[in-house]
Design an enzyme around this catalytic site. Structure first.
Site, PDB file in Angstrom:
ATOM      1  N   TYR A   1     -25.266 -10.394  11.791  1.00 30.83           N
ATOM      2  CA  TYR A   1     -25.722 -11.476  12.664  1.00 30.83           C
ATOM      3  C   TYR A   1     -26.296 -10.907  13.945  1.00 30.83           C
ATOM      4  O   TYR A   1     -25.789  -9.918  14.478  1.00 30.83           O
ATOM      5  CB  TYR A   1     -24.550 -12.388  13.065  1.00 30.83           C
ATOM      6  CG  TYR A   1     -24.066 -13.308  11.981  1.00 30.83           C
ATOM      7  CD1 TYR A   1     -24.700 -14.513  11.737  1.00 30.83           C
ATOM      8  CD2 TYR A   1     -22.963 -12.975  11.212  1.00 30.83           C
ATOM      9  CE1 TYR A   1     -24.253 -15.376  10.749  1.00 30.83           C
ATOM     10  CE2 TYR A   1     -22.499 -13.824  10.215  1.00 30.83           C
ATOM     11  CZ  TYR A   1     -23.151 -15.021   9.994  1.00 30.83           C
ATOM     12  OH  TYR A   1     -22.705 -15.862   9.011  1.00 30.83           O
TER      13      TYR A   1
ATOM     14  N   TYR B   1     -21.005  -9.753   3.948  1.00 30.81           N
ATOM     15  CA  TYR B   1     -20.525  -8.884   5.044  1.00 30.81           C
ATOM     16  C   TYR B   1     -18.998  -8.844   5.050  1.00 30.81           C
ATOM     17  O   TYR B   1     -18.348  -9.798   4.632  1.00 30.81           O
ATOM     18  CB  TYR B   1     -21.082  -9.323   6.395  1.00 30.81           C
ATOM     19  CG  TYR B   1     -20.752 -10.730   6.837  1.00 30.81           C
ATOM     20  CD1 TYR B   1     -19.520 -11.048   7.408  1.00 30.81           C
ATOM     21  CD2 TYR B   1     -21.693 -11.752   6.712  1.00 30.81           C
ATOM     22  CE1 TYR B   1     -19.226 -12.339   7.824  1.00 30.81           C
ATOM     23  CE2 TYR B   1     -21.409 -13.049   7.123  1.00 30.81           C
ATOM     24  CZ  TYR B   1     -20.171 -13.327   7.678  1.00 30.81           C
ATOM     25  OH  TYR B   1     -19.891 -14.612   8.084  1.00 30.81           O
TER      26      TYR B   1
ATOM     27  N   ARG C   1     -17.137 -11.679   2.954  1.00 32.98           N
ATOM     28  CA  ARG C   1     -17.647 -13.039   2.794  1.00 32.98           C
ATOM     29  C   ARG C   1     -18.770 -13.049   1.764  1.00 32.98           C
ATOM     30  O   ARG C   1     -19.666 -12.203   1.811  1.00 32.98           O
ATOM     31  CB  ARG C   1     -18.242 -13.577   4.116  1.00 32.98           C
ATOM     32  CG  ARG C   1     -17.310 -13.793   5.285  1.00 32.98           C
ATOM     33  CD  ARG C   1     -16.231 -14.832   5.083  1.00 32.98           C
ATOM     34  NE  ARG C   1     -16.465 -15.940   4.180  1.00 32.98           N
ATOM     35  CZ  ARG C   1     -17.171 -17.038   4.459  1.00 32.98           C
ATOM     36  NH1 ARG C   1     -17.732 -17.196   5.620  1.00 32.98           N
ATOM     37  NH2 ARG C   1     -17.298 -18.011   3.574  1.00 32.98           N
TER      38      ARG C   1
ATOM     39  N   HIS D   1     -23.876 -16.463   2.445  1.00 28.99           N
ATOM     40  CA  HIS D   1     -23.813 -17.895   2.769  1.00 28.99           C
ATOM     41  C   HIS D   1     -24.753 -18.236   3.918  1.00 28.99           C
ATOM     42  O   HIS D   1     -25.098 -17.386   4.738  1.00 28.99           O
ATOM     43  CB  HIS D   1     -22.383 -18.304   3.140  1.00 28.99           C
ATOM     44  CG  HIS D   1     -21.846 -17.556   4.322  1.00 28.99           C
ATOM     45  ND1 HIS D   1     -21.280 -16.313   4.205  1.00 28.99           N
ATOM     46  CD2 HIS D   1     -21.820 -17.856   5.651  1.00 28.99           C
ATOM     47  CE1 HIS D   1     -20.906 -15.876   5.398  1.00 28.99           C
ATOM     48  NE2 HIS D   1     -21.238 -16.786   6.302  1.00 28.99           N
TER      49      HIS D   1
ATOM     50  N   HIS E   1     -24.913 -21.008   7.103  1.00 27.18           N
ATOM     51  CA  HIS E   1     -24.157 -22.012   7.860  1.00 27.18           C
ATOM     52  C   HIS E   1     -25.076 -23.200   8.134  1.00 27.18           C
ATOM     53  O   HIS E   1     -26.225 -23.013   8.545  1.00 27.18           O
ATOM     54  CB  HIS E   1     -23.692 -21.439   9.196  1.00 27.18           C
ATOM     55  CG  HIS E   1     -22.664 -20.359   9.063  1.00 27.18           C
ATOM     56  ND1 HIS E   1     -21.321 -20.605   9.066  1.00 27.18           N
ATOM     57  CD2 HIS E   1     -22.791 -19.016   8.913  1.00 27.18           C
ATOM     58  CE1 HIS E   1     -20.661 -19.474   8.935  1.00 27.18           C
ATOM     59  NE2 HIS E   1     -21.532 -18.488   8.836  1.00 27.18           N
TER      60      HIS E   1
HETATM   61 FE   LIG Z   1     -21.069 -16.448   8.386  1.00 27.53          FE
END
Ligand SMILES: [Fe+2]
Length: 245
Positions: free
Chosen positions: A113, A152, A162, A165, A167
């Site tokens: 991110y 990640y 995870r 995905h 969000h």
């Molecule tokens: Fe996330």
């Protein structure tokens, strides 16, 4: 409450509570953060008032057409696999939710991110911010062009990853129609190991978080596509009388 407000409120139907087990519990110990942040006392149910069931309202001029193409927000092309993600925003009665704000944020193709607290040892992409937004049209449709995010690691438990995905944040036509959720990709082997995904008790509700491959909306030579319809809580409408002639 004054009389005018009472009259207006009486004319507007309220919203249903979410269906049993379609939402994750506040406390789900395998998802470690919920232990600290879940409420320790019983919740107080507040009545719906005019402000919760009639707002927010968004102006069209705030959202630019380029906001929904995350591959065109910088001078260069971002790295990774381009995808189209589209679908409809519906309420529980399958009515389209028009003119609703759909916001999207995500990791880049390497699973990183662009955020101050993300210290994952993976590269940032100078051509990818990972944020987009769009308003649904009159049929409740939305569409994004973006990059398929990478999986990640996170610190929930040993070797925790995870699944890939996106969000999503949805502002429906009332604040009680607000929903923040995650979209997953079909066939992801990490789903079975993910406490966030598995915290939703009802299997049908869980499967609604997985997008479907969408051949119809692929762009030849450019991008594959995934479809993701989102259901917001609906009005508690009176059932229609079908026996009346
Ligand atoms: Fe996330």
């Amino acid at each position: 409450m004054n009389t005018v407000t009472e009259k207006m409120l009486g004319a507007i139907t309220g919203y249903r509570r979410p269906y049993f087990e379609s939402q994750p519990p506040y406390l789900y110990p395998p998802y470690r953060s919920t232990v600290k942040r879940s409420p320790s006392r019983p919740l107080i149910l507040l009545p719906h008032t005019l402000s919760e069931i009639t707002g927010p309202v968004f102006g069209y001029d705030e959202v630019k057409p380029t906001d929904s193409d995350l591959t065109r927000q910088h001078d260069g092309d971002p790295l990774g696999e381009r995808i189209v993600v589209s679908g409809r925003l519906l309420d529980e009665n399958s009515r389209p939710v028009a003119h609703a704000l759909v916001e999207l944020w995500q990791a880049n193709a390497a699973g990183r991110y662009r955020h101050a607290v993300d210290d994952h040892d993976a590269p940032l992409d100078p051509n990818f911010t990972g944020c987009g937004r769009v308003l649904t049209d009159s049929e409740g449709r939305y569409r994004f062009v973006t990059i398929k995010p990478g999986a990640y690691p996170w610190r929930n438990h040993y070797n925790a990853w995870r699944p890939a995905h996106l969000h999503f944040s949805l502002f429906g036509i009332g604040l009680v129609q607000r929903l923040v959720t995650q979209m997953y990709f079909p066939g992801d082997p990490l789903l079975g190991y993910d406490p966030m995904y598995n915290s939703v008790p009802d299997e049908k509700a869980r499967l609604r978080m997985i997008s479907t491959f969408d051949w119809e909306n692929t762009i030849p030579d450019i991008a594959l596509a995934f479809r993701y319809d989102i259901v917001l809580r609906g009005r508690d409408a009176t059932p229609m009388d079908s026996t009346r002639s």
